[in-house]
Design a protein around this motif. Structure first.
Motif, mmCIF file in Angstrom:
data_model
loop_
_atom_site.group_PDB
_atom_site.id
_atom_site.type_symbol
_atom_site.label_atom_id
_atom_site.label_comp_id
_atom_site.label_asym_id
_atom_site.label_seq_id
_atom_site.Cartn_x
_atom_site.Cartn_y
_atom_site.Cartn_z
ATOM 1 N N HIS A 2 0.897 -1.271 0.005
ATOM 2 C CA HIS A 2 -0.066 -0.003 0.088
ATOM 3 C C HIS A 2 0.839 1.193 -0.030
ATOM 4 O O HIS A 2 2.111 1.219 0.668
ATOM 5 N N THR A 3 0.409 2.241 -0.539
ATOM 6 C CA THR A 3 1.295 3.589 -0.585
ATOM 7 C C THR A 3 0.500 4.368 0.248
ATOM 8 O O THR A 3 -0.582 4.353 0.515
ATOM 9 N N LEU A 4 1.502 5.577 0.510
ATOM 10 C CA LEU A 4 0.584 6.580 1.330
ATOM 11 C C LEU A 4 -0.230 7.181 0.724
ATOM 12 O O LEU A 4 -1.282 7.641 1.406
ATOM 13 N N GLY A 5 -0.425 7.407 -0.466
ATOM 14 C CA GLY A 5 -1.495 8.012 -1.404
ATOM 15 C C GLY A 5 -2.587 7.236 -1.216
ATOM 16 O O GLY A 5 -3.762 7.937 -1.007
ATOM 17 N N GLU A 6 -2.795 5.856 -0.966
ATOM 18 C CA GLU A 6 -3.920 5.067 -0.664
ATOM 19 C C GLU A 6 -4.408 5.522 0.702
ATOM 20 O O GLU A 6 -5.564 5.409 0.861
ATOM 21 N N VAL A 7 -3.346 5.460 1.464
ATOM 22 C CA VAL A 7 -3.973 5.732 2.979
ATOM 23 C C VAL A 7 -4.530 7.052 3.115
ATOM 24 O O VAL A 7 -5.566 7.480 3.706
ATOM 25 N N VAL A 8 -4.037 8.236 2.209
ATOM 26 C CA VAL A 8 -4.597 9.625 2.283
ATOM 27 C C VAL A 8 -6.031 9.405 1.572
ATOM 28 O O VAL A 8 -6.826 10.080 2.218
ATOM 29 N N ARG A 9 -6.139 8.915 0.602
ATOM 30 C CA ARG A 9 -7.216 8.696 -0.155
ATOM 31 C C ARG A 9 -8.477 8.136 0.770
ATOM 32 O O ARG A 9 -9.433 8.683 0.886
ATOM 33 N N ALA A 10 -8.317 7.127 1.551
ATOM 34 C CA ALA A 10 -9.066 6.474 2.333
ATOM 35 C C ALA A 10 -9.420 7.455 3.503
ATOM 36 O O ALA A 10 -10.493 7.712 4.080
ATOM 37 N N ALA A 11 -8.397 8.153 4.202
ATOM 38 C CA ALA A 11 -8.572 9.302 5.215
ATOM 39 C C ALA A 11 -9.408 10.331 4.677
ATOM 40 O O ALA A 11 -10.276 10.813 5.478
ATOM 41 N N ARG A 12 -9.018 10.776 3.557
ATOM 42 C CA ARG A 12 -10.044 12.021 2.918
ATOM 43 C C ARG A 12 -11.527 11.570 2.997
ATOM 44 O O ARG A 12 -12.183 12.336 2.866
ATOM 45 N N GLU A 13 -11.801 10.330 2.473
ATOM 46 C CA GLU A 13 -13.127 9.858 2.575
ATOM 47 C C GLU A 13 -13.862 10.123 3.683
ATOM 48 O O GLU A 13 -15.167 10.312 3.901
ATOM 49 N N VAL A 14 -12.967 10.073 4.925
ATOM 50 C CA VAL A 14 -13.432 10.105 6.307
ATOM 51 C C VAL A 14 -13.948 11.814 6.520
ATOM 52 O O VAL A 14 -14.860 12.251 7.085
ATOM 53 N N THR A 15 -12.757 12.371 6.018
ATOM 54 C CA THR A 15 -13.195 14.138 5.875
ATOM 55 C C THR A 15 -14.138 14.335 5.142
ATOM 56 O O THR A 15 -14.809 15.235 5.621
ATOM 57 N N THR A 16 -14.765 13.924 4.177
ATOM 58 C CA THR A 16 -15.851 14.220 3.412
ATOM 59 C C THR A 16 -17.087 13.715 4.151
ATOM 60 O O THR A 16 -18.141 14.351 3.669
ATOM 61 N N ALA A 17 -17.021 12.910 4.853
ATOM 62 C CA ALA A 17 -18.160 12.455 5.842
ATOM 63 C C ALA A 17 -18.262 13.444 6.891
ATOM 64 O O ALA A 17 -19.111 13.271 7.772
ATOM 65 N N GLY A 18 -17.227 14.194 7.121
ATOM 66 C CA GLY A 18 -17.633 15.327 8.149
ATOM 67 C C GLY A 18 -16.393 15.449 9.169
ATOM 68 O O GLY A 18 -16.500 16.369 9.974
ATOM 69 N N ALA A 19 -15.625 14.625 9.301
ATOM 70 C CA ALA A 19 -14.281 14.587 10.295
ATOM 71 C C ALA A 19 -13.370 15.807 9.675
ATOM 72 O O ALA A 19 -13.177 16.067 8.290
ATOM 73 N N ASP A 20 -13.001 16.842 10.383
ATOM 74 C CA ASP A 20 -11.932 17.818 10.175
ATOM 75 C C ASP A 20 -10.702 17.171 9.933
ATOM 76 O O ASP A 20 -9.790 17.702 9.007
ATOM 77 N N GLU A 21 -10.315 16.390 10.792
ATOM 78 C CA GLU A 21 -8.962 15.901 10.407
ATOM 79 C C GLU A 21 -9.002 14.131 10.794
ATOM 80 O O GLU A 21 -9.656 13.817 11.560
ATOM 81 N N VAL A 22 -8.009 13.488 10.206
ATOM 82 C CA VAL A 22 -7.952 12.031 10.447
ATOM 83 C C VAL A 22 -6.667 11.738 10.942
ATOM 84 O O VAL A 22 -5.491 11.826 10.205
ATOM 85 N N LEU A 23 -6.118 11.244 11.761
ATOM 86 C CA LEU A 23 -5.126 10.672 12.437
ATOM 87 C C LEU A 23 -5.213 9.122 12.064
ATOM 88 O O LEU A 23 -5.900 8.458 12.668
ATOM 89 N N VAL A 24 -3.902 8.645 11.403
ATOM 90 C CA VAL A 24 -3.880 7.366 10.904
ATOM 91 C C VAL A 24 -2.450 6.783 11.382
ATOM 92 O O VAL A 24 -1.399 7.097 11.260
ATOM 93 N N SER A 25 -2.662 5.735 12.261
ATOM 94 C CA SER A 25 -1.486 5.084 12.966
ATOM 95 C C SER A 25 -0.935 4.267 11.584
ATOM 96 O O SER A 25 -1.572 3.184 11.155
ATOM 97 N N LEU A 26 0.340 4.223 11.524
ATOM 98 C CA LEU A 26 1.025 3.482 10.289
ATOM 99 C C LEU A 26 1.803 2.234 11.131
ATOM 100 O O LEU A 26 2.915 1.837 10.465
ATOM 101 N N GLY A 27 1.622 2.221 12.532
ATOM 102 C CA GLY A 27 2.432 0.895 13.004
ATOM 103 C C GLY A 27 3.861 1.710 13.109
ATOM 104 O O GLY A 27 4.320 2.678 13.362
ATOM 105 N N ALA A 28 4.593 0.818 13.103
ATOM 106 C CA ALA A 28 6.099 0.830 12.876
ATOM 107 C C ALA A 28 6.706 1.902 11.813
ATOM 108 O O ALA A 28 7.756 2.420 12.135
ATOM 109 N N HIS A 29 5.743 2.441 10.906
ATOM 110 C CA HIS A 29 6.007 3.255 10.025
ATOM 111 C C HIS A 29 5.465 4.417 10.336
ATOM 112 O O HIS A 29 5.491 5.626 9.367
ATOM 113 N N GLY A 30 5.242 4.879 11.500
ATOM 114 C CA GLY A 30 4.858 6.219 11.984
ATOM 115 C C GLY A 30 3.298 6.226 11.904
ATOM 116 O O GLY A 30 2.469 5.866 12.149
#
Length: 119
Positions: A2-30
């Motif tokens: 998975h790329t960081l872009g895929e993670v960001v796209r998924a998080a942006r779906e959450v922002t379109t649902a109303g969240a102002d910001e999304v914090l995504v843990s990437l485990g050992a990758h920050g």
């Protein structure tokens, strides 16, 4: 992979649902912080975890504790707390003296093509 872009796209779906910001843990990758307009990634030098139990909760608590300091510092604090948590056995919560925000790098608008495993 998975790329960081895929993670960001998924998080942006959450922002379109109303969240102002999304914090995504990437485990050992920050972790990534995503808003409708920007993305930040934060991580530090590789470490060997003793336990990951509760690390996500501690990461979120670190983020919330610094949310009034702006997105970059809030993310840096979140990752510093999470990194401290995985250095402890079991589900222990780190003490403030065990938090090292200077060990955390933050990148604003990182390269979205990079694989998460390469962060």
């Amino acid at each position: 992979m998975h790329t960081l872009g895929e993670v960001v796209r998924a998080a942006r779906e959450v922002t379109t649902a109303g969240a102002d910001e999304v914090l995504v843990s990437l485990g050992a990758h920050g972790a990534a912080l995503v808003t409708a307009d920007a993305t930040w990634w934060a991580g530090g030098p590789r470490l060997v975890p003793l336990s990951t139990v509760g690390a996500g909760d501690v990461t979120l608590a670190g983020y919330l504790s610094a949310s009034d300091r702006g997105p970059e510092e809030a993310l840096r604090t979140a990752v510093a707390w999470g990194r401290a948590a995985v250095r402890l056995p079991g589900s222990k919560v780190p003490a403030p003296a065990q938090i090292h925000p200077d060990d955390v790098d933050v990148v604003t608008n990182p390269n979205l093509a990079v694989a998460v495993e390469e962060l």
